[in-house]
Design a protein around this motif. Structure first.
Motif, PDB file in Angstrom:
ATOM      1  N   PRO A  84     -20.010  -3.981   6.893  1.00 56.54           N
ATOM      2  CA  PRO A  84     -19.536  -4.692   5.357  1.00 56.54           C
ATOM      3  C   PRO A  84     -20.444  -3.797   3.806  1.00 56.54           C
ATOM      4  CG  PRO A  84     -20.508  -6.305   6.982  1.00 56.54           C
ATOM      5  CD  PRO A  84     -20.090  -5.440   7.847  1.00 56.54           C
ATOM      6  N   ARG A 128     -13.871   0.658  -0.177  1.00 51.68           N
ATOM      7  CA  ARG A 128     -14.499  -0.945  -0.395  1.00 51.68           C
ATOM      8  C   ARG A 128     -12.943  -1.851  -0.136  1.00 51.68           C
ATOM      9  NH1 ARG A 128     -17.790   0.021  -5.529  1.00 51.68           N
ATOM     10  NH2 ARG A 128     -17.928  -2.310  -5.812  1.00 51.68           N
ATOM     11  N   GLU A 129     -11.906  -1.711  -0.316  1.00 54.21           N
ATOM     12  CA  GLU A 129     -10.998  -2.687   0.182  1.00 54.21           C
ATOM     13  C   GLU A 129     -11.788  -3.439   1.440  1.00 54.21           C
ATOM     14  OE1 GLU A 129      -6.737  -2.333  -0.109  1.00 54.21           O
ATOM     15  OE2 GLU A 129      -6.453  -3.812   1.488  1.00 54.21           O
ATOM     16  N   LEU A 136      -8.734  -6.407  10.598  1.00 54.48           N
ATOM     17  CA  LEU A 136      -8.740  -5.221   9.724  1.00 54.48           C
ATOM     18  C   LEU A 136      -7.898  -3.939  10.744  1.00 54.48           C
ATOM     19  CD1 LEU A 136     -11.884  -5.340   8.321  1.00 54.48           C
ATOM     20  CD2 LEU A 136      -9.620  -5.266   6.988  1.00 54.48           C
ATOM     21  N   ARG A 179     -10.206   3.735   0.783  1.00 53.23           N
ATOM     22  CA  ARG A 179      -9.513   1.831   0.884  1.00 53.23           C
ATOM     23  C   ARG A 179     -10.352   1.084   1.560  1.00 53.23           C
ATOM     24  NH1 ARG A 179      -3.860   1.669   3.032  1.00 53.23           N
ATOM     25  NH2 ARG A 179      -4.097  -0.853   2.648  1.00 53.23           N
ATOM     26  N   GLN A 224      -4.194  -4.607  10.604  1.00 50.19           N
ATOM     27  CA  GLN A 224      -3.823  -4.502   9.188  1.00 50.19           C
ATOM     28  C   GLN A 224      -3.101  -3.164   8.923  1.00 50.19           C
ATOM     29  OE1 GLN A 224      -6.032  -5.825   6.044  1.00 50.19           O
ATOM     30  NE2 GLN A 224      -5.541  -4.038   4.576  1.00 50.19           N
ATOM     31  N   ILE A 269     -15.048  -5.688   0.901  1.00 49.93           N
ATOM     32  CA  ILE A 269     -14.303  -6.871   0.427  1.00 49.93           C
ATOM     33  C   ILE A 269     -13.605  -7.419   1.336  1.00 49.93           C
ATOM     34  CG2 ILE A 269     -12.857  -7.519  -1.311  1.00 49.93           C
ATOM     35  CD1 ILE A 269     -12.684  -5.579  -3.010  1.00 49.93           C
ATOM     36  N   ARG A 270     -12.680  -6.608   2.120  1.00 42.99           N
ATOM     37  CA  ARG A 270     -12.174  -8.034   3.278  1.00 42.99           C
ATOM     38  C   ARG A 270     -13.284  -8.551   3.938  1.00 42.99           C
ATOM     39  NH1 ARG A 270      -6.948  -8.885   2.823  1.00 42.99           N
ATOM     40  NH2 ARG A 270      -5.734  -7.266   1.762  1.00 42.99           N
ATOM     41  N   LYS A 271     -14.113  -7.546   4.252  1.00 43.04           N
ATOM     42  CA  LYS A 271     -14.534  -8.364   5.138  1.00 43.04           C
ATOM     43  C   LYS A 271     -15.962  -9.616   4.800  1.00 43.04           C
ATOM     44  CE  LYS A 271     -15.351  -5.074   8.733  1.00 43.04           C
ATOM     45  NZ  LYS A 271     -16.080  -4.212  10.411  1.00 43.04           N
ATOM     46  N   LEU A 302     -18.744  -1.995   1.153  1.00 41.14           N
ATOM     47  CA  LEU A 302     -19.129  -2.925  -0.052  1.00 41.14           C
ATOM     48  C   LEU A 302     -19.613  -1.423  -1.372  1.00 41.14           C
ATOM     49  CD1 LEU A 302     -19.922  -5.940   0.424  1.00 41.14           C
ATOM     50  CD2 LEU A 302     -17.785  -5.218  -1.171  1.00 41.14           C
ATOM     51  N   ARG A 303     -20.641  -0.543  -1.229  1.00 40.42           N
ATOM     52  CA  ARG A 303     -21.522   0.085  -1.811  1.00 40.42           C
ATOM     53  C   ARG A 303     -20.466   1.008  -2.020  1.00 40.42           C
ATOM     54  NH1 ARG A 303     -26.980  -0.001   0.887  1.00 40.42           N
ATOM     55  NH2 ARG A 303     -27.090  -2.173  -0.134  1.00 40.42           N
ATOM     56  N   ALA A 315       0.842  -1.722   0.142  1.00 40.51           N
ATOM     57  CA  ALA A 315       0.379  -0.322  -0.320  1.00 40.51           C
ATOM     58  C   ALA A 315       1.091   1.498  -0.384  1.00 40.51           C
ATOM     59  CB  ALA A 315      -0.875  -0.426   1.524  1.00 40.51           C
TER      60      ALA A 315
END
Ligand SMILES: Nc1ncnc2c1ncn2[C@@H]1O[C@H](COP(=O)(O)OP(=O)(O)OP(=O)(O)O)[C@@H](O)[C@H]1O
Ligand SMILES: [Mg+2]
Lengths: 397, 232
Positions: free
Chosen positions: A390, A303-304, A318, A301, A321, A307-309, A394-395, A13
């Motif tokens: 989540p 959206r990332e 998270l 990030r 991370q 996705i990870r969730k 995602l949205r 990143a």
């Protein structure tokens, strides 16, 4: 396993936004470099001054006019024979050595120049930690007899015996005013700041001789060597009382090298603390920079995070991370800061001829601080990432 | 059937509150899905399909009703426990692929296994296997932007499959693909289903739905009908 994955992710990143990362690092780099170099340079300077002062005679105590009280130099009240006797008799005093200081024209051949002539007793060399390059110091008996003997320093040899080595001048005659003195010893030149600054010519002669020749029977100072294991505070109190019996209170001060060392230490310690504090503020500012960028990064990030969730990341996953990412940034800053700081220290100690004291301790301290800054300022953004919903994440576009 | 079905929804509702406005995206939905089924959920836009799939996928919680997955209620689970359920039991495929852009296909597919605490070497092997399975064995080290849309969706399918989930959930997986590529992806789902994977798929394309064995129709948040698809 997870930690290693997170470090890889963080490096990834950070590489994507290399320029941004670099700018974020800068605050920490400056802070760490400042902490390291300030501590190292201050320690180096302190060590040098202390070594210098210790060279003047460790454990030494002396009495001298208190210039704060006696401000009129033309009517300076000095110490005398009564004081010397009283001091010598005190318990805990191993040796007391008086000092008279005057300036006299000195000559060997034709050329004459003014030098400092110091009248002392035989114990002075011991009290002041003086070493001889050649010859010997005069003895107590010679002092008592008021013999015309001189111990000179290297500058005298250089100026008045051109081309001669220290050993060559033993037994030579040195004229002080109209009086011949036999040179019996040459002092070892002391290396260091004090010596190099005060490079004047000096001849030391028995104080008895000097006071007879000049009529001066008062002393500028009395140097005292305490007995082994003597209570220094008590001794200094006794010395003050002994002197005050003859002169009244306040006119003389009793000093010890330990006091001077303590004062130097506390002054440099405070200075170090102040500057290190300022450097720590730079680190904090660096930390705020990290937090700022991490918040931007978390938003970018989102959206990332979604996705990870969706694929099964838990909060702690998270959290760690993004926390690792913040710590990686601050640690990188720390490492670069250590390198920059070490370079700075090397430069300063080379230019100013200071011993550089870049200790592993101070490096560890600075690095630990950098890591801590990453943790402290990374927690909030990381927690923000971990708590995302989540679906919302995602949205996020 | 004495055993509990893989998925059982009973009276599931989902109400969104935006300020003072309430939108009932789902209203009293009952649905059973058996292991090994291929179910298509169809309905007009805004009918609640995605909402239903999110609840099935444990990304969202119903505001009322009960959800049993493998016979166990999901309602009482904490967020972290739901994350574990998503990781072990559920695989998602989205319309917009949702791959991590800076990573190779292989690394993308590895991600769920990281959260499953699978050791690195085994992770790599299983990810490569999953990619092999969706026909991308030759694209392991390509990044998403180096892949076509169809290939990206295959990576997404591989990622959904890699941890051997009980159900594959897909929200309009062909929506961003041209007809032919879409058909290929659909064929992939069929093939996976024939190999035993349970598939629940959302679409509003009836031609796509026809591939399924069972079509559930939803309208205004209610299940209004159910048909058998043309699939053999
Ligand atoms: N986060 C939300 N907040 C408020 N209302 C929402 C939210 N998400 C969905 N809705 C509403 O719930 C209803 C169902 O939405 P949903 O996304 O499930 O529809 P859909 O069937 O998937 O539609 P499409 O085919 O367009 O994807 C819609 O009326 C939508 O506006
Ligand atoms: Mg939808």
């Amino acid at each position: 396993m997870m930690l290693w994955e997170n470090i890889l992710l963080a490096l990834d990143a950070l590489r994507v936004n290399a320029m941004r990362t670099l700018l974020t690092l800068l605050g920490v780099v400056v802070g760490v470099a400042a902490v390291i170099s300030v501590i190292a340079i201050a320690r180096g300077g302190q060590a040098m001054v202390i070594r210098e002062v210790e060279g003047l005679g460790s454990g030494m105590v002396w009495i001298e006019p208190n210039l704060a009280e006696q401000s009129d130099f033309t009517r300076l009240e000095l110490l005398d024979q009564r004081d010397l006797e009283a001091v010598s008799l005190l318990p805990g005093v191993a040796e007391a050595s008086p000092m008279i200081s005057t300036s006299m024209p000195a000559r060997v051949t034709d050329e004459s120049r003014d030098i400092t002539v110091t009248g002392v007793s035989a114990g002075y060399a011991r009290v002041r930690n003086l070493d001889l390059a050649a010859g010997r110091y005069f003895t107590e008996r010679e002092v008592a007899a008021g013999q015309r003997l001189a111990v000179v320093n290297e500058q005298v040899v250089e100026r008045l015996f051109p081309g001669a080595e220290a050993g060559d001048v033993i037994g030579e005659v040195l004229w002080l005013d109209r009086h011949p003195f036999v040179v019996v010893g040459v002092l070892e030149s002391t290396s260091g700041l004090v010596a190099s600054v005060g490079g004047f010519e000096e001849a030391q002669v028995p104080f008895t001789t000097l006071s007879r020749l000049t009529g001066a029977d008062e002393f500028l100072a009395i140097f005292v060597t305490p007995e082994e294991g003597a209570d220094l505070d008590r001794l200094m109190e006794d010395l003050r009382a002994a002197v005050e019996r003859h002169h009244g209170p306040g006119k003389f001060s009793v000093n010890s090298l330990d006091q001077v060392l303590g004062a130097i230490r506390s002054v440099t310690d405070i200075m170090t603390l102040v500057v290190a504090g300022i450097a720590a503020i730079a680190l904090l500012v660096g930390g705020i920079g990290i937090m700022n960028i991490m918040l931007v990064s978390v938003t970018e990030r989102t959206r990332e995070i979604g996705i990870r969730k969706a694929i099964g990341a838990r909060r702690a996953d998270l959290l760690s991370q993004f926390l690792v990412e913040a710590v990686v940034v601050s640690s990188l800053g720390g490492i670069i800061g250590i390198l920059v700081g070490a370079g700075l220290v090397a430069l300063v100690s080379a230019v100013a001829n200071l011993p550089s004291l870049l200790t592993p301790g101070s490096i560890l301290l600075a690095f630990g601080f950098a890591v801590l800054v990453g943790v402290v300022f990374g927690v909030y953004p990381a927690n923000k990432a971990a708590r995302q919903d989540p679906i919302e994440a995602l949205r996020y576009e | 059937m004495s055993e509990a079905p893989l998925i059982r929804l009973r009276g599931v509702s989902r109400v969104y509150r935006t300020g003072s406005v309430e939108v009932a995206a789902l209203q009293g939905v009952d649905l059973d899905v058996e292991a090994g089924e291929f179910v298509a959920i169809v309905g007009p836009s805004g009918s609640g399909k995605s909402t239903l799939l999110h609840i099935l996928g444990c990304l969202d919680r119903p505001t009322a009703g009960q959800y049993l997955l493998k016979g166990r209620p999901v309602d009482g689970l904490s967020d972290d426990e739901l994350a574990v359920v998503r990781n072990r039991e559920l695989g998602f495929v989205f319309q917009s692929f949702n791959l991590l852009p800076r990573m190779s296909a292989l690394r993308n597919v590895e991600q769920p296994l990281i959260y499953a605490r699978v050791p690195a070497a085994e992770r790599r092997r299983r990810a490569a296997e999953a990619l092999e399975r969706v026909g991308l064995g030759h694209r392991l080290h390509h990044r998403p932007n180096e892949l076509s849309g169809g290939e990206r969706q295959r990576v997404a399918v591989a990622r959904a499959l890699v941890n051997n989930p009980s159900v594959l959930l897909a929200d309009e997986p062909t929506g961003n693909l041209d007809t032919r590529t879409g058909r290929d992806i659909l064929a992939l789902f069929r093939q996976l289903n024939e190999a035993g994977v349970t598939v629940i798929l959302i679409t509003h394309d009836l031609e796509v739905a026809a591939e399924a064995r069972r079509i559930v129709e939803i309208r205004d948040g209610r299940i209004v009908g159910e048909r058998r698809g043309d699939a053999p």
